[in-house]
Design a protein around this motif. Structure first.
Motif, mmCIF file in Angstrom:
data_model
loop_
_atom_site.group_PDB
_atom_site.id
_atom_site.type_symbol
_atom_site.label_atom_id
_atom_site.label_comp_id
_atom_site.label_asym_id
_atom_site.label_seq_id
_atom_site.Cartn_x
_atom_site.Cartn_y
_atom_site.Cartn_z
ATOM 1 N N ARG A 132 12.421 47.282 86.958
ATOM 2 C CA ARG A 132 13.271 48.206 86.194
ATOM 3 C C ARG A 132 14.640 47.586 85.918
ATOM 4 O O ARG A 132 15.160 47.630 84.795
ATOM 5 C CB ARG A 132 13.429 49.507 86.991
ATOM 6 N N THR A 133 15.231 46.969 86.932
ATOM 7 C CA THR A 133 16.554 46.367 86.789
ATOM 8 C C THR A 133 16.522 45.205 85.813
ATOM 9 O O THR A 133 17.400 45.074 84.942
ATOM 10 C CB THR A 133 17.067 45.898 88.157
ATOM 11 N N ARG A 175 14.396 44.544 83.385
ATOM 12 C CA ARG A 175 14.154 44.981 82.002
ATOM 13 C C ARG A 175 15.374 45.650 81.396
ATOM 14 O O ARG A 175 15.671 45.479 80.211
ATOM 15 C CB ARG A 175 12.943 45.916 81.968
ATOM 16 N N ASP A 219 12.517 53.568 92.574
ATOM 17 C CA ASP A 219 11.546 53.027 91.614
ATOM 18 C C ASP A 219 11.150 54.027 90.544
ATOM 19 O O ASP A 219 10.317 53.725 89.698
ATOM 20 C CB ASP A 219 10.298 52.537 92.352
ATOM 21 N N ARG A 220 11.735 55.238 90.574
ATOM 22 C CA ARG A 220 11.422 56.310 89.622
ATOM 23 C C ARG A 220 9.978 56.787 89.755
ATOM 24 O O ARG A 220 9.470 57.462 88.868
ATOM 25 C CB ARG A 220 11.723 55.889 88.185
ATOM 26 N N ASP A 263 19.320 55.537 81.394
ATOM 27 C CA ASP A 263 19.221 54.260 82.102
ATOM 28 C C ASP A 263 19.759 54.372 83.523
ATOM 29 O O ASP A 263 19.219 53.773 84.452
ATOM 30 C CB ASP A 263 20.009 53.174 81.354
ATOM 31 N N ARG A 303 8.934 47.514 91.941
ATOM 32 C CA ARG A 303 9.101 48.347 90.750
ATOM 33 C C ARG A 303 10.577 48.522 90.398
ATOM 34 O O ARG A 303 10.956 48.510 89.220
ATOM 35 C CB ARG A 303 8.417 49.701 90.960
#
Length: 449
Positions: free
Chosen positions: A325-326, A328, A283-284, A169, A321
């Motif tokens: 991500r944050t 979720r 944003d990976r 994470d 994005r």
């Protein structure tokens, strides 16, 4: 990197760096011996293992158990690079799976201290399939709402990076560490080495922070506090307004106030709101947006809140994005979310379109729509179109006196209506975008003073 570098410390040395006097209790999985020279009968494999054991004092390339970092209990696993390059074989997979299962059974966060060259050649496909075991174990932790933090050391490459490391994470890295899917012996000869470094991965949005060894224990302890696990937490309290602006009389006044150069921005609000901030970066997908701040923070009372804050610039696809991500992650870990809206709109240049602006905005809308934890939104400046609305809580949005929210900024609104630029102010007046208008229309719940 020198062998005595902190990023090249042994598995137990890295564990001790984090747990200190609190100590570490090692666990061992049930013994499952390998056949002579391993599953492939690789000549000389047993002798290589014996030499590695004599050199490191370890039986395998991973050590795991329970420990305390700061005041937070967790399961720690650490790779010993001195044992066959920290490579993953079947017995390594046994230890990794056992570590994840220990975290699951005890409802503890998993902290992985990674230093590996990837899958073990002497075990062939048997070694490679350990990555599937790790991925499945990691998925079970995610489903159980338990956080995973990785600290990537030197080197972290191959399948170990692509599962235990990048699959966490939160990904922290030690300075100067080699980090990348391709190790130094298999990447293209002309490849830029910076791309395979901790700093290069940070620049590309694949690592959340590069943390000096002296700050690592404190940083990890704060992350463990922020990520939990938690029981259900109440909604994030509203920030207080950072200016004493009066309510605007016209729409054009509202727009001017929101665009005023001296108006407080997201950084000022976040600094006032949190006692400690822990940024999530990137944003990976290889990109970052410096105009959107994401992460988790601890309030003065120790309560955690996830935040997504626009900084007054057009938000780029990477920003949306990262926001999704944050949100979720916060939802999975039962942490409330605070969003600060301040953008003239989503970036609309050609590069933004090529980077998937529409899909990224849709992803953020979907994350907000599906979230189960409470989301609190404060519009602190410009609220331009869907690029702002994507971060707004449908039933818990508030506004400051020096903000506006509009279907689109006044200038493009006038252009769409085929009006000359001279009519931009009149268009702003017609759009009913003032803070008090937004409350009257039911878009905002209150004006924060």
């Amino acid at each position: 990197m020198p062998a005595d570098s902190p990023a090249r410390a042994t598995a137990r040395g890295t564990i001790a760096l984090l747990t200190g006097a609190a100590g570490f209790t090692e666990h061992r999985p049930p013994s499952r011996p390998l056949p002579p020279d391993g599953p492939l009968g690789w000549a000389g494999y047993d002798a290589a293992r014996e030499r590695a054991a004599a050199r490191t004092g370890e039986e395998e390339s991973v050590v795991y158990g329970t420990g305390t970092v700061g005041d937070r209990a967790c399961v720690l696993l650490a790779f010993e690079f001195g044992f066959l390059g920290g490579s993953l074989g079947r017995q390594t997979g046994d230890r990794l799976a056992a570590a994840y299962e220990l975290a699951l059974s005890r409802r503890l966060p998993l902290l992985a201290l990674v230093a590996t060259g990837g899958s073990r050649m002497q075990e062939g496909m048997v070694a490679l399939t350990q990555l599937q075991r790790v991925a499945a174990a990691s998925a079970r932790l995610r489903a159980a709402g338990l956080p995973q933090i990785a600290v990537v050391r030197d080197p972290t490459t191959g399948g170990g990076w692509a599962t235990v490391g990048a699959g966490a994470d939160v990904v922290l890295a030690l300075p100067g560490a080699q980090v990348g899917f391709a190790g130094s012996r298999v990447r293209p000869a002309d490849a830029d080495p910076y791309a395979y470094s901790a700093e290069g991965q940070f620049a590309a949005g694949q690592v959340d922070a590069v943390v000096p060894p002296g700050e690592l224990a404190r940083t990890v302890a704060l992350w463990l506090r922020a990520l939990g696990p938690h029981d259900a937490l109440p909604a994030a309290p509203l920030p207080r307004a950072r200016s004493a602006a009066r309510l605007p009389e016209t729409g054009r006044e509202a727009v001017a106030a929101a665009r005023a150069p001296g108006r407080p921005r997201a950084e000022a609000y976040l600094a006032d709101y949190f006692a400690a901030r822990l940024p999530l970066h990137g944003d990976r997908c290889g990109s970052t947006d410096p105009g959107l701040l994401c992460g988790f923070g601890l309030r003065a009372d120790g309560s955690p809140v996830a935040y997504v804050a626009q900084c007054g610039t057009p938000t780029r696809p990477a920003g949306y994005r990262a926001a999704a991500r944050t949100i979720r992650l916060a939802d999975r870990l039962k942490v409330p979310v605070l969003t600060l809206v301040d953008t003239p709109g989503a970036a609309n240049d050609a590069e933004a379109e090529r980077a998937g602006a529409g899909a990224a905005i849709a992803e953020t809308f979907a994350a907000i729509a599906a979230v189960r934890v409470p989301v609190t939104t404060l519009v602190i400046g410009e609220g331009g179109s869907g690029g702002a609305l994507a971060l707004a809580a449908p039933d818990n949005t508030h506004v400051t006196a020096d903000s506006y929210f509009s279907v689109i900024a006044p200038e493009p609104a006038a252009a769409i209506l085929k009006r000359p630029p001279s009519e931009t102010g009149a268009t702003a007046d017609q759009l009913r975008l003032r803070p008090q208008d937004l409350v009257d229309l039911g878009i905002a719940r209150s004006i924060v003073s």
